[in-house]
Design a protein around this motif. Structure first.
Motif, PDB file in Angstrom:
ATOM      1  N   TRP A 203      73.276  67.616 -40.790  1.00  0.00           N
ATOM      2  CA  TRP A 203      73.166  67.367 -39.356  1.00  0.00           C
ATOM      3  C   TRP A 203      74.420  66.629 -38.893  1.00  0.00           C
ATOM      4  CZ3 TRP A 203      69.163  68.667 -36.002  1.00  0.00           C
ATOM      5  CH2 TRP A 203      67.998  69.197 -36.611  1.00  0.00           C
ATOM      6  N   ASP A 204      74.932  67.041 -37.724  1.00  0.00           N
ATOM      7  CA  ASP A 204      75.949  66.219 -37.086  1.00  0.00           C
ATOM      8  C   ASP A 204      75.269  65.352 -36.034  1.00  0.00           C
ATOM      9  OD1 ASP A 204      76.069  67.541 -34.356  1.00  0.00           O
ATOM     10  OD2 ASP A 204      76.676  69.250 -35.580  1.00  0.00           O
ATOM     11  N   ALA A 205      75.967  64.330 -35.577  1.00  0.00           N
ATOM     12  CA  ALA A 205      75.352  63.339 -34.698  1.00  0.00           C
ATOM     13  C   ALA A 205      74.871  63.944 -33.388  1.00  0.00           C
ATOM     14  CB  ALA A 205      76.349  62.206 -34.426  1.00  0.00           C
ATOM     15  N   GLU A 206      75.659  64.826 -32.796  1.00  0.00           N
ATOM     16  CA  GLU A 206      75.289  65.405 -31.514  1.00  0.00           C
ATOM     17  C   GLU A 206      74.047  66.281 -31.637  1.00  0.00           C
ATOM     18  OE1 GLU A 206      78.274  65.499 -32.827  1.00  0.00           O
ATOM     19  OE2 GLU A 206      79.520  64.283 -31.480  1.00  0.00           O
ATOM     20  N   SER A 207      73.972  67.078 -32.690  1.00  0.00           N
ATOM     21  CA  SER A 207      72.812  67.964 -32.887  1.00  0.00           C
ATOM     22  C   SER A 207      71.548  67.155 -33.153  1.00  0.00           C
ATOM     23  CB  SER A 207      73.071  68.926 -34.041  1.00  0.00           C
ATOM     24  OG  SER A 207      74.166  69.770 -33.769  1.00  0.00           O
TER      25      SER A 207
ATOM     26  N   LEU B 256      70.952  64.081 -32.118  1.00  0.00           N
ATOM     27  CA  LEU B 256      70.545  63.463 -30.857  1.00  0.00           C
ATOM     28  C   LEU B 256      69.810  64.470 -29.980  1.00  0.00           C
ATOM     29  CD1 LEU B 256      70.633  60.986 -28.975  1.00  0.00           C
ATOM     30  CD2 LEU B 256      72.717  61.967 -27.991  1.00  0.00           C
ATOM     31  N   GLU B 257      70.311  65.677 -29.924  1.00  0.00           N
ATOM     32  CA  GLU B 257      69.643  66.726 -29.141  1.00  0.00           C
ATOM     33  C   GLU B 257      68.240  66.996 -29.681  1.00  0.00           C
ATOM     34  OE1 GLU B 257      70.376  71.410 -27.832  1.00  0.00           O
ATOM     35  OE2 GLU B 257      71.935  70.291 -28.887  1.00  0.00           O
TER      36      GLU B 257
ATOM     37  N   GLU C 254      78.080  56.528 -35.568  1.00  0.00           N
ATOM     38  CA  GLU C 254      78.285  57.542 -34.527  1.00  0.00           C
ATOM     39  C   GLU C 254      76.967  57.923 -33.862  1.00  0.00           C
ATOM     40  OE1 GLU C 254      80.097  62.074 -33.997  1.00  0.00           O
ATOM     41  OE2 GLU C 254      79.979  61.151 -35.998  1.00  0.00           O
ATOM     42  N   PHE C 255      75.961  58.204 -34.678  1.00  0.00           N
ATOM     43  CA  PHE C 255      74.680  58.664 -34.132  1.00  0.00           C
ATOM     44  C   PHE C 255      73.986  57.584 -33.306  1.00  0.00           C
ATOM     45  CE2 PHE C 255      70.021  58.810 -34.883  1.00  0.00           C
ATOM     46  CZ  PHE C 255      69.737  59.884 -34.061  1.00  0.00           C
TER      47      PHE C 255
ATOM     48  N   LEU D 131      75.356  57.037 -29.850  1.00  0.00           N
ATOM     49  CA  LEU D 131      74.865  58.044 -28.914  1.00  0.00           C
ATOM     50  C   LEU D 131      73.426  57.761 -28.511  1.00  0.00           C
ATOM     51  CD1 LEU D 131      76.273  61.277 -30.620  1.00  0.00           C
ATOM     52  CD2 LEU D 131      77.171  60.132 -28.580  1.00  0.00           C
TER      53      LEU D 131
ATOM     54  N   GLU E 262      71.465  56.472 -24.702  1.00  0.00           N
ATOM     55  CA  GLU E 262      70.319  57.135 -24.078  1.00  0.00           C
ATOM     56  C   GLU E 262      69.131  56.186 -23.944  1.00  0.00           C
ATOM     57  OE1 GLU E 262      70.234  60.218 -22.861  1.00  0.00           O
ATOM     58  OE2 GLU E 262      72.328  60.588 -23.410  1.00  0.00           O
TER      59      GLU E 262
END
Length: 297
Positions: free
Chosen positions: A103-107, A109-110, A142-143, A146, A150
Motif C-alpha cells: 500500500w502507498d500512503a495515498e491509496s 488514506l483513500e 507520510e500516511f 495525510l 483529514e
C-alpha cells in the motif's frame, strides 16, 4: 510503501468509538501465544488451507517457480515460493491465499476515508496494529500526516520493541497509544517472546513522560504472566511511571491453527484448561495494587 495483511472495519475494542484497524506485516517479537502469526514475517506469504483444497492442482500449472507440492498437508515449497500470488488467483476454493500486499500512503488514506462518517458519528478513527506498525516508521510519517490533515483520530498499538526515535517522531501525529506490557522479568520475557524487555520498558517510561495518552495493556496468558509476582511488578512499574490503569486482554487459542497454514516452524502453544475466572483474578490483583484494571472479553 508498506505491507498490510488485513484491514478490519467496525472494530470496537481497538480504541474509542467505531474504528478501522490496519494490520501491518512484520514483528520483532515471536510471542508463543501470538494470535496473528501471519503478521510476523515482514514479507507477503502464501497460506494453505488444507481443509478447503479439492486437489485440482490448477495452482501447480499457475506457479512459475515450481513451488507447488502435492503432499496432502503441504502445498507450498517455501524455499521456492516468492509469494507472487498466481496460485491464489487460480484457486477456486480459496485454499491458497496471499497474505500481505503493498500500500502507498495515498491509496491507504483513500481506503479508510470511506469510513469517515462512522468515525465522526462514534468518536472513532483508525488504529494501527499488526505485527508491529513501528517497523514502518517512514511510511507512517507520510500516511499519518495525510490522515491528520483529514481530522482522523489515530491510535497506535505497539509491543514497544523499536528505536525510541521512531516512536518519538510519530507522537505529534498520534492521539492515543496502546502499549503492551507482557512480562516484567526480562529472562521470562525472552523465553516466551524471543527478546528481552529492557528496550520495551525504557520506551514505555520515555513515552509516558512526554505523551500523556499512553495506555498500558497486558494479554493475560494463564500460567505465564498471571502470577501474583508479575502483576505486582507490573503495577509497581506503572505507578513509577505515573500510570494507574491497565487493559487486560483475554488469551485465545485462535492463532495456533494458522501455524500449519504458513509452515511457520513455531512450536504450538495451546492452553487447553483455561480457568474461567483468570481475568477476574488478574483484575482483582491489580486493583489491590491501586491500578485500575479494565477487562476485555
Amino acid at each position: 510503501m508498506a505491507i498490510l495483511f488485513d484491514i478490519q472495519r467496525f472494530c470496537i475494542h481497538d480504541g474509542p468509538g467505531v474504528r478501522t484497524t490496519l494490520f501491518f506485516k512484520g514483528c520483532p517479537l515471536r510471542c508463543q501465544w501470538c494470535q496473528n502469526p501471519e503478521s510476523q514475517n515482514p514479507k507477503p506469504e502464501i497460506a494453505f488451507y488444507q481443509e478447503k483444497c479439492v486437489g485440482c492442482f490448477e495452482c501447480l500449472e499457475a506457479c512459475p517457480r515450481e513451488a507447488i507440492l502435492s503432499l496432502p498437508d503441504q502445498r507450498v515449497d517455501r524455499n521456492r515460493c516468492d509469494a507472487c500470488g498466481k496460485c491464489a488467483e487460480v484457486c477456486t476454493q480459496d485454499a491458497l491465499r496471499l497474505v500481505g500486499g503493498d500500500w502507498d500512503a495515498e491509496s491507504l488514506l483513500e481506503e479508510i476515508a470511506a469510513d469517515r462518517d462512522f468515525f465522526l458519528d462514534s468518536g472513532g478513527g483508525v488504529t494501527l496494529s499488526g505485527g508491529e506498525p513501528l517497523l514502518h516508521g517512514d511510511f507512517l510519517l507520510e500516511f499519518l500526516s495525510l490522515a491528520k490533515s483529514e481530522g482522523i483520530h489515530i491510535n497506535l498499538e505497539t509491543c514497544g520493541m523499536a528505536g525510541y526515535e521512531v516512536l518519538s517522531s510519530l507522537t505529534p501525529l498520534l492521539d492515543l497509544v496502546y502499549f503492551d506490557l507482557k512480562l516484567m522479568d526480562s529472562q521470562e520475557h525472552a523465553r516466551y517472546t524471543g527478546a528481552p524487555n529492557a528496550r520495551i520498558l525504557n520506551n514505555f517510561s520515555l513515552l509516558a513522560e512526554e505523551f500523556p495518552a499512553v495506555q498500558a495493556r497486558m494479554p493475560v496468558i494463564p500460567g505465564v504472566n498471571d502470577s501474583g509476582e508479575n502483576i505486582f511488578q507490573t503495577a509497581a512499574f506503572l505507578r513509577h511511571n505515573n500510570k494507574d490503569s491497565i487493559h487486560l486482554l483475554p488469551y485465545h487459542n485462535l492463532g495456533q491453527s494458522k501455524l500449519t497454514r504458513l509452515d511457520a516452524g513455531a512450536e504450538p502453544f495451546y492452553i487447553r484448561d483455561i480457568p474461567e475466572d483468570y481475568l477476574i483474578r488478574a483484575r482483582e490483583a491489580f486493583e489491590k495494587e491501586d491500578v485500575h484494571a479494565i477487562v476485555y472479553e
